[in-house]
Design a protein around this motif. Structure first.
Motif, PDB file in Angstrom:
ATOM      1  N   TYR A  31     -35.478  77.154-108.715  1.00 31.08           N
ATOM      2  CA  TYR A  31     -34.459  77.846-107.933  1.00 31.08           C
ATOM      3  C   TYR A  31     -34.870  78.181-106.507  1.00 31.08           C
ATOM      4  CZ  TYR A  31     -32.002  78.077-112.296  1.00 31.08           C
ATOM      5  OH  TYR A  31     -31.370  77.725-113.445  1.00 31.08           O
ATOM      6  N   TRP A  32     -36.137  77.965-106.148  1.00 32.31           N
ATOM      7  CA  TRP A  32     -36.538  78.247-104.774  1.00 32.31           C
ATOM      8  C   TRP A  32     -37.327  77.098-104.158  1.00 32.31           C
ATOM      9  CZ3 TRP A  32     -41.193  79.044-102.116  1.00 32.31           C
ATOM     10  CH2 TRP A  32     -41.026  79.541-100.817  1.00 32.31           C
ATOM     11  N   LEU A  33     -38.399  76.647-104.810  1.00 31.43           N
ATOM     12  CA  LEU A  33     -39.302  75.664-104.212  1.00 31.43           C
ATOM     13  C   LEU A  33     -38.650  74.293-104.053  1.00 31.43           C
ATOM     14  CD1 LEU A  33     -42.145  75.126-103.141  1.00 31.43           C
ATOM     15  CD2 LEU A  33     -42.782  74.473-105.457  1.00 31.43           C
ATOM     16  N   PHE A  34     -38.044  73.739-105.116  1.00 29.52           N
ATOM     17  CA  PHE A  34     -37.467  72.403-105.016  1.00 29.52           C
ATOM     18  C   PHE A  34     -36.296  72.343-104.040  1.00 29.52           C
ATOM     19  CE2 PHE A  34     -39.235  71.597-109.493  1.00 29.52           C
ATOM     20  CZ  PHE A  34     -40.448  71.232-108.978  1.00 29.52           C
ATOM     21  N   PRO A  35     -35.375  73.340-104.037  1.00 26.71           N
ATOM     22  CA  PRO A  35     -34.330  73.306-103.001  1.00 26.71           C
ATOM     23  C   PRO A  35     -34.906  73.416-101.587  1.00 26.71           C
ATOM     24  CG  PRO A  35     -33.660  74.753-104.772  1.00 26.71           C
ATOM     25  CD  PRO A  35     -35.086  74.365-105.042  1.00 26.71           C
ATOM     26  N   LEU A  36     -35.979  74.183-101.415  1.00 21.25           N
ATOM     27  CA  LEU A  36     -36.617  74.306-100.110  1.00 21.25           C
ATOM     28  C   LEU A  36     -37.216  72.970 -99.673  1.00 21.25           C
ATOM     29  CD1 LEU A  36     -37.498  76.261 -97.819  1.00 21.25           C
ATOM     30  CD2 LEU A  36     -39.613  76.560 -99.099  1.00 21.25           C
ATOM     31  N   ILE A  37     -37.859  72.263-100.599  1.00 17.79           N
ATOM     32  CA  ILE A  37     -38.444  70.964-100.284  1.00 17.79           C
ATOM     33  C   ILE A  37     -37.350  69.952 -99.934  1.00 17.79           C
ATOM     34  CG2 ILE A  37     -39.703  68.996-101.272  1.00 17.79           C
ATOM     35  CD1 ILE A  37     -41.411  71.056-102.792  1.00 17.79           C
ATOM     36  N   GLU A  38     -36.253  69.954-100.675  1.00 20.09           N
ATOM     37  CA  GLU A  38     -35.143  69.043-100.384  1.00 20.09           C
ATOM     38  C   GLU A  38     -34.553  69.336 -99.005  1.00 20.09           C
ATOM     39  OE1 GLU A  38     -32.344  69.312-103.584  1.00 20.09           O
ATOM     40  OE2 GLU A  38     -33.783  68.520-105.043  1.00 20.09           O
ATOM     41  N   ASP A  39     -34.388  70.592 -98.673  1.00 20.75           N
ATOM     42  CA  ASP A  39     -33.860  70.954 -97.362  1.00 20.75           C
ATOM     43  C   ASP A  39     -34.847  70.584 -96.257  1.00 20.75           C
ATOM     44  OD1 ASP A  39     -31.737  72.114 -95.814  1.00 20.75           O
ATOM     45  OD2 ASP A  39     -33.033  73.855 -95.491  1.00 20.75           O
ATOM     46  N   PHE A  40     -36.124  70.769 -96.527  1.00 23.16           N
ATOM     47  CA  PHE A  40     -37.148  70.424 -95.551  1.00 23.16           C
ATOM     48  C   PHE A  40     -37.176  68.920 -95.299  1.00 23.16           C
ATOM     49  CE2 PHE A  40     -41.480  69.195 -94.417  1.00 23.16           C
ATOM     50  CZ  PHE A  40     -41.663  69.977 -93.293  1.00 23.16           C
ATOM     51  N   ALA A  41     -36.907  68.116 -96.337  1.00 21.13           N
ATOM     52  CA  ALA A  41     -36.887  66.663 -96.176  1.00 21.13           C
ATOM     53  C   ALA A  41     -35.754  66.225 -95.252  1.00 21.13           C
ATOM     54  CB  ALA A  41     -36.746  65.984 -97.534  1.00 21.13           C
ATOM     55  N   VAL A  42     -34.639  66.948 -95.245  1.00 21.53           N
ATOM     56  CA  VAL A  42     -33.497  66.608 -94.402  1.00 21.53           C
ATOM     57  C   VAL A  42     -33.712  67.073 -92.964  1.00 21.53           C
ATOM     58  CG1 VAL A  42     -31.027  67.018 -94.049  1.00 21.53           C
ATOM     59  CG2 VAL A  42     -31.919  66.646 -96.355  1.00 21.53           C
ATOM     60  N   PRO A  44     -36.818  68.761 -91.136  1.00 22.91           N
ATOM     61  CA  PRO A  44     -38.144  69.364 -91.023  1.00 22.91           C
ATOM     62  C   PRO A  44     -38.360  70.131 -89.729  1.00 22.91           C
ATOM     63  CG  PRO A  44     -38.286  67.023 -90.647  1.00 22.91           C
ATOM     64  CD  PRO A  44     -36.884  67.309 -91.084  1.00 22.91           C
ATOM     65  N   HIS A  45     -37.590  69.812 -88.709  1.00 19.44           N
ATOM     66  CA  HIS A  45     -37.758  70.458 -87.409  1.00 19.44           C
ATOM     67  C   HIS A  45     -37.205  71.877 -87.377  1.00 19.44           C
ATOM     68  CE1 HIS A  45     -33.855  68.592 -87.577  1.00 19.44           C
ATOM     69  NE2 HIS A  45     -33.447  69.337 -86.568  1.00 19.44           N
ATOM     70  N   CYS A  46     -36.512  72.281 -88.426  1.00 23.35           N
ATOM     71  CA  CYS A  46     -35.896  73.604 -88.452  1.00 23.35           C
ATOM     72  C   CYS A  46     -36.808  74.692 -89.035  1.00 23.35           C
ATOM     73  CB  CYS A  46     -34.609  73.560 -89.267  1.00 23.35           C
ATOM     74  SG  CYS A  46     -33.342  72.490 -88.567  1.00 23.35           S
ATOM     75  N   TYR A  47     -37.926  74.322 -89.576  1.00 23.73           N
ATOM     76  CA  TYR A  47     -38.801  75.283 -90.243  1.00 23.73           C
ATOM     77  C   TYR A  47     -39.983  75.649 -89.367  1.00 23.73           C
ATOM     78  CZ  TYR A  47     -36.152  74.622 -94.476  1.00 23.73           C
ATOM     79  OH  TYR A  47     -35.147  74.607 -95.405  1.00 23.73           O
ATOM     80  N   GLN A  48     -40.209  76.955 -89.250  1.00 25.57           N
ATOM     81  CA  GLN A  48     -41.324  77.460 -88.461  1.00 25.57           C
ATOM     82  C   GLN A  48     -42.029  78.576 -89.233  1.00 25.57           C
ATOM     83  OE1 GLN A  48     -40.122  78.794 -84.621  1.00 25.57           O
ATOM     84  NE2 GLN A  48     -39.507  76.766 -83.929  1.00 25.57           N
ATOM     85  N   VAL A  49     -43.348  78.620 -89.082  1.00 30.35           N
ATOM     86  CA  VAL A  49     -44.160  79.699 -89.640  1.00 30.35           C
ATOM     87  C   VAL A  49     -45.067  80.168 -88.522  1.00 30.35           C
ATOM     88  CG1 VAL A  49     -45.902  80.311 -91.350  1.00 30.35           C
ATOM     89  CG2 VAL A  49     -44.068  78.735 -91.966  1.00 30.35           C
ATOM     90  N   PHE A  50     -45.002  81.433 -88.182  1.00 31.34           N
ATOM     91  CA  PHE A  50     -45.773  82.013 -87.087  1.00 31.34           C
ATOM     92  C   PHE A  50     -45.559  81.219 -85.793  1.00 31.34           C
ATOM     93  CE2 PHE A  50     -48.505  82.890 -90.892  1.00 31.34           C
ATOM     94  CZ  PHE A  50     -48.155  84.228 -90.996  1.00 31.34           C
ATOM     95  N   ASP A  51     -44.319  80.875 -85.516  1.00 31.87           N
ATOM     96  CA  ASP A  51     -43.917  80.118 -84.327  1.00 31.87           C
ATOM     97  C   ASP A  51     -44.577  78.744 -84.226  1.00 31.87           C
ATOM     98  OD1 ASP A  51     -42.162  82.092 -83.459  1.00 31.87           O
ATOM     99  OD2 ASP A  51     -43.715  83.118 -82.319  1.00 31.87           O
ATOM    100  N   ILE A  52     -44.972  78.189 -85.353  1.00 34.89           N
ATOM    101  CA  ILE A  52     -45.517  76.833 -85.400  1.00 34.89           C
ATOM    102  C   ILE A  52     -44.530  75.993 -86.199  1.00 34.89           C
ATOM    103  CG2 ILE A  52     -47.391  75.373 -86.223  1.00 34.89           C
ATOM    104  CD1 ILE A  52     -49.207  77.831 -86.041  1.00 34.89           C
ATOM    105  N   GLN A  53     -44.067  74.897 -85.601  1.00 37.60           N
ATOM    106  CA  GLN A  53     -43.128  74.036 -86.299  1.00 37.60           C
ATOM    107  C   GLN A  53     -43.847  73.274 -87.402  1.00 37.60           C
ATOM    108  OE1 GLN A  53     -40.943  71.443 -83.718  1.00 37.60           O
ATOM    109  NE2 GLN A  53     -39.085  72.569 -84.158  1.00 37.60           N
TER     110      GLN A  53
END
Length: 152
Positions: A31-42, A44-53
């Motif tokens: 319910y969290w990890l696999f949907p996140l991975i699928e969204d990240f595959a579409v 990837p430029h939208c995800y940032q952690v500590f202002d690092i893409q």
């Protein structure tokens, strides 16, 4: 000569805890990890952690992060293996087991204890090797990805 076994009550408690943790991991993944991975595959430029893409560092996540995560999971094997080498037997003295297990001495005990020490160390070496391999790979080209996909 056999190693001491857990009582039925201890087995049930431990297996119940392992089952509960396993069920939580499955629930978390589905319910969290696999949907996140699928969204990240579409996108990837939208995800940032500590202002690092994250898209720029995907190779580091795959080649270094995964082996490092497994290394952290296998890290508790090292003290168990060291105790086995010190005692000269496998399983080490005072260790309880789930089923009837013959205590091994000599070369076989040394081999089993050594494997329990080497497995985490090899995973750590694989993680370090992956770090240098990821540095050599080309980064994901983010200029070809649509910034309009990133919705808050």
């Amino acid at each position: 000569m056999y190693a001491e076994e857990y009582t039925k009550r201890e087995k049930l408690i431990r297996l119940g805890l392992i089952g509960a943790i396993g069920a939580a991991v499955v629930f978390f993944s589905e319910y969290w990890l696999f949907p996140l991975i699928e969204d990240f595959a579409v996108k990837p430029h939208c995800y940032q952690v500590f202002d690092i893409q994250i898209g720029k560092y995907i190779w580091y996540l795959i080649l270094c992060g995964i082996p490092l995560s497994v290394f952290l999971l296998t890290l508790p094997l090292i003290p168990f293996g060291v105790r086995g080498l010190q005692d000269g037997q496998y399983p080490p003295k005072g260790t309880k087991v789930y089923r009837k297990t013959a205590i091994r001495f000599g070369a076989m005990a040394t081999l089993q204890s050594s494997v329990q020490i080497l497995m985490p160390l090899l995973l750590f070496c694989l993680s370090v090797w992956g770090y240098f391999q990821a540095a050599a790979l080309s980064p994901v080209d983010l200029c070809h990805l649509d910034p309009a996909l990133c919705q808050p």
